[in-house]
Design a protein around this motif. Sequence first.
Motif, PDB file in Angstrom:
ATOM      1  N   LEU A 177      -1.869   0.678  -3.395  1.00 43.47           N
ATOM      2  CA  LEU A 177      -1.454   1.574  -4.339  1.00 43.47           C
ATOM      3  C   LEU A 177      -1.617   0.734  -5.680  1.00 43.47           C
ATOM      4  O   LEU A 177      -1.379  -0.245  -6.119  1.00 43.47           O
ATOM      5  CB  LEU A 177      -0.008   1.828  -4.254  1.00 43.47           C
ATOM      6  CG  LEU A 177       0.660   3.126  -3.301  1.00 43.47           C
ATOM      7  CD1 LEU A 177       2.235   2.991  -3.298  1.00 43.47           C
ATOM      8  CD2 LEU A 177       0.134   4.231  -3.885  1.00 43.47           C
ATOM      9  N   ARG A 178      -1.994   1.738  -6.822  1.00 37.50           N
ATOM     10  CA  ARG A 178      -1.983   1.142  -8.052  1.00 37.50           C
ATOM     11  C   ARG A 178      -0.655   1.030  -8.587  1.00 37.50           C
ATOM     12  O   ARG A 178       0.320   1.808  -8.353  1.00 37.50           O
ATOM     13  CB  ARG A 178      -2.986   2.147  -8.947  1.00 37.50           C
ATOM     14  CG  ARG A 178      -2.369   3.553  -9.164  1.00 37.50           C
ATOM     15  CD  ARG A 178      -3.191   4.385 -10.250  1.00 37.50           C
ATOM     16  NE  ARG A 178      -2.573   5.596 -10.302  1.00 37.50           N
ATOM     17  CZ  ARG A 178      -1.447   6.054 -10.939  1.00 37.50           C
ATOM     18  NH1 ARG A 178      -0.491   5.125 -11.423  1.00 37.50           N
ATOM     19  NH2 ARG A 178      -0.761   7.149 -10.768  1.00 37.50           N
ATOM     20  N   PRO A 179      -0.318   0.388  -9.650  1.00 36.33           N
ATOM     21  CA  PRO A 179       0.672   0.360 -10.222  1.00 36.33           C
ATOM     22  C   PRO A 179       1.233   1.728 -10.961  1.00 36.33           C
ATOM     23  O   PRO A 179       0.410   2.476 -11.491  1.00 36.33           O
ATOM     24  CB  PRO A 179       0.671  -0.686 -11.638  1.00 36.33           C
ATOM     25  CG  PRO A 179      -0.476  -1.502 -10.977  1.00 36.33           C
ATOM     26  CD  PRO A 179      -1.454  -0.628 -10.369  1.00 36.33           C
ATOM     27  N   GLY A 180       2.427   2.049 -10.487  1.00 38.41           N
ATOM     28  CA  GLY A 180       2.796   3.720 -10.885  1.00 38.41           C
ATOM     29  C   GLY A 180       2.484   4.549  -9.732  1.00 38.41           C
ATOM     30  O   GLY A 180       2.814   5.593  -9.891  1.00 38.41           O
ATOM     31  N   GLY A 181       1.617   4.049  -8.504  1.00 41.66           N
ATOM     32  CA  GLY A 181       1.395   4.793  -7.537  1.00 41.66           C
ATOM     33  C   GLY A 181       2.487   5.189  -6.661  1.00 41.66           C
ATOM     34  O   GLY A 181       3.344   4.576  -6.674  1.00 41.66           O
ATOM     35  N   ARG A 182       2.455   6.142  -6.003  1.00 40.55           N
ATOM     36  CA  ARG A 182       3.657   6.576  -5.082  1.00 40.55           C
ATOM     37  C   ARG A 182       3.128   6.901  -3.705  1.00 40.55           C
ATOM     38  O   ARG A 182       2.207   7.117  -3.167  1.00 40.55           O
ATOM     39  CB  ARG A 182       4.115   8.040  -5.762  1.00 40.55           C
ATOM     40  CG  ARG A 182       4.864   7.964  -7.154  1.00 40.55           C
ATOM     41  CD  ARG A 182       5.023   9.179  -7.708  1.00 40.55           C
ATOM     42  NE  ARG A 182       6.230   9.824  -7.082  1.00 40.55           N
ATOM     43  CZ  ARG A 182       6.343  11.092  -6.898  1.00 40.55           C
ATOM     44  NH1 ARG A 182       5.179  11.861  -7.135  1.00 40.55           N
ATOM     45  NH2 ARG A 182       7.345  11.666  -6.450  1.00 40.55           N
ATOM     46  N   VAL A 183       4.419   6.589  -2.819  1.00 42.68           N
ATOM     47  CA  VAL A 183       4.301   6.833  -1.362  1.00 42.68           C
ATOM     48  C   VAL A 183       5.325   7.850  -1.066  1.00 42.68           C
ATOM     49  O   VAL A 183       6.380   7.862  -1.236  1.00 42.68           O
ATOM     50  CB  VAL A 183       4.233   5.469  -0.681  1.00 42.68           C
ATOM     51  CG1 VAL A 183       5.699   4.814  -0.957  1.00 42.68           C
ATOM     52  CG2 VAL A 183       3.973   5.904   0.969  1.00 42.68           C
ATOM     53  N   LEU A 184       4.889   8.809  -0.054  1.00 40.99           N
ATOM     54  CA  LEU A 184       5.919   9.554   0.602  1.00 40.99           C
ATOM     55  C   LEU A 184       5.850   9.352   2.209  1.00 40.99           C
ATOM     56  O   LEU A 184       4.752   9.376   2.687  1.00 40.99           O
ATOM     57  CB  LEU A 184       5.490  11.060   0.527  1.00 40.99           C
ATOM     58  CG  LEU A 184       6.267  12.151   1.051  1.00 40.99           C
ATOM     59  CD1 LEU A 184       7.540  12.073   0.342  1.00 40.99           C
ATOM     60  CD2 LEU A 184       5.780  13.482   1.201  1.00 40.99           C
ATOM     61  N   LEU A 185       6.756   9.004   2.620  1.00 36.89           N
ATOM     62  CA  LEU A 185       6.944   8.457   4.050  1.00 36.89           C
ATOM     63  C   LEU A 185       8.216   9.368   4.854  1.00 36.89           C
ATOM     64  O   LEU A 185       9.213   9.720   4.168  1.00 36.89           O
ATOM     65  CB  LEU A 185       6.980   7.205   4.060  1.00 36.89           C
ATOM     66  CG  LEU A 185       8.180   6.479   3.608  1.00 36.89           C
ATOM     67  CD1 LEU A 185       9.420   6.184   4.559  1.00 36.89           C
ATOM     68  CD2 LEU A 185       7.707   5.338   2.531  1.00 36.89           C
ATOM     69  N   SER A 186       7.755   9.386   6.162  1.00 37.82           N
ATOM     70  CA  SER A 186       9.120  10.040   7.098  1.00 37.82           C
ATOM     71  C   SER A 186       9.051   8.967   8.227  1.00 37.82           C
ATOM     72  O   SER A 186       8.334   8.296   8.808  1.00 37.82           O
ATOM     73  CB  SER A 186       8.937  11.394   7.423  1.00 37.82           C
ATOM     74  OG  SER A 186       7.593  11.217   8.274  1.00 37.82           O
ATOM     75  N   VAL A 187      10.333   8.718   8.744  1.00 37.61           N
ATOM     76  CA  VAL A 187      10.710   7.770   9.946  1.00 37.61           C
ATOM     77  C   VAL A 187      11.816   8.544  10.779  1.00 37.61           C
ATOM     78  O   VAL A 187      12.514   9.207  10.230  1.00 37.61           O
ATOM     79  CB  VAL A 187      11.232   6.495   9.314  1.00 37.61           C
ATOM     80  CG1 VAL A 187      10.268   5.477   8.461  1.00 37.61           C
ATOM     81  CG2 VAL A 187      12.440   6.439   8.272  1.00 37.61           C
ATOM     82  N   ASP A 188      11.868   7.929  12.077  1.00 36.76           N
ATOM     83  CA  ASP A 188      13.019   8.323  12.757  1.00 36.76           C
ATOM     84  C   ASP A 188      14.347   7.852  12.122  1.00 36.76           C
ATOM     85  O   ASP A 188      14.320   6.561  11.830  1.00 36.76           O
ATOM     86  CB  ASP A 188      12.686   7.773  14.203  1.00 36.76           C
ATOM     87  CG  ASP A 188      11.631   8.482  14.855  1.00 36.76           C
ATOM     88  OD1 ASP A 188      11.204   9.655  14.416  1.00 36.76           O
ATOM     89  OD2 ASP A 188      11.270   8.006  15.983  1.00 36.76           O
ATOM     90  N   SER A 189      15.360   8.395  12.088  1.00 31.54           N
ATOM     91  CA  SER A 189      16.621   7.863  11.673  1.00 31.54           C
ATOM     92  C   SER A 189      17.338   7.346  12.873  1.00 31.54           C
ATOM     93  O   SER A 189      16.917   7.629  14.200  1.00 31.54           O
ATOM     94  CB  SER A 189      17.359   9.111  11.206  1.00 31.54           C
ATOM     95  OG  SER A 189      18.019  10.046  12.274  1.00 31.54           O
ATOM     96  N   LEU A 190      18.221   6.504  12.632  1.00 32.75           N
ATOM     97  CA  LEU A 190      19.245   5.944  13.635  1.00 32.75           C
ATOM     98  C   LEU A 190      19.872   7.113  14.387  1.00 32.75           C
ATOM     99  O   LEU A 190      20.613   6.711  15.345  1.00 32.75           O
ATOM    100  CB  LEU A 190      20.079   4.730  13.309  1.00 32.75           C
ATOM    101  CG  LEU A 190      19.372   3.346  13.135  1.00 32.75           C
ATOM    102  CD1 LEU A 190      20.308   2.576  12.661  1.00 32.75           C
ATOM    103  CD2 LEU A 190      19.154   3.227  14.734  1.00 32.75           C
ATOM    104  N   THR A 191      20.328   8.309  13.609  1.00 32.30           N
ATOM    105  CA  THR A 191      21.046   9.344  14.325  1.00 32.30           C
ATOM    106  C   THR A 191      20.089   9.834  15.353  1.00 32.30           C
ATOM    107  O   THR A 191      20.666  10.073  16.486  1.00 32.30           O
ATOM    108  CB  THR A 191      21.197  10.532  13.172  1.00 32.30           C
ATOM    109  OG1 THR A 191      21.938  10.084  12.241  1.00 32.30           O
ATOM    110  CG2 THR A 191      21.759  11.661  13.817  1.00 32.30           C
TER     111      THR A 191
END
Length: 282
Positions: free
Chosen positions: A161-175
Amino acid sequence: MPARPSEPTIASLRDASGDGAPLTQYWSFYWAVAAAQLARWLPHRPGRVLDLSGGDGRTALQAAAAGHRVLEVADPMLAGPRDHHPDDRVAAPPAGRATPPRLGRPGRPTPPPGSVRQVVADSGTLTFLASGSMDAVIAEHRVLSRHLATETTVAEIARVLRPGGRVLLSVDSLTLGMALLAEQNCWAHLSDVPAAEVVLVPWPDGAITRCFWADQLRELLTEAGLEVEWIRPRTALSPSTVEHVLTRSPDALARLVRTELAAPPGDESLGIHLLASAVRSV
């Protein structure tokens, strides 16, 4: 790295009537919300987007349709059925057989010609990309839970990522993880969860995924040099509420999606999947 898991039925996500019917209406809502969340998150200015979401094309095509130049990574180590959700009993199909259809998936957007390029590579080690070469990264469809050494993958995301770049992510929850352990009668493992720094959850098909509390996910992103903008459950509206509303009023889907997007921040531990947005510090 284990193959992408086929996710079993979880009692809390079944129809409240107890007849074991899948929550068809809820999963239509779930995928409509996911598409709306991505549309809201994508940068307004066209840029370079890296999609690590499994190579199924959905998120890459949506980003391209919004005007971005997308590099989609198809990771052969994560190959398996597309677009799984926790109400899906279908295992990975044998070689030569088509993947069974999934429920409630939105139609794919049509991107401008030539705006998506695909590369077959390891999505956990992005050595083929220069540092600071991407404006945004999409790591949807729980890809970071399927990379058990999540710290390594997140560090690589931060690097490209460049400085100021963003990431959108999803993960499994502990629920979700605790529900799976309980469903499999893994009581000894379940009792260890509160004290565990890393929680790896076995699936009935032999695959393993990594599950997170919101605080664990926040710490992981921060240690990689990313500033967390927000963490929230994929959906705050409960499956039973969505099923009730859409069964009575099938045309209420758009209204429910707007309600979900407008919901104020609540309990981050709710929901089967966590969604997060983070930015690389300048």
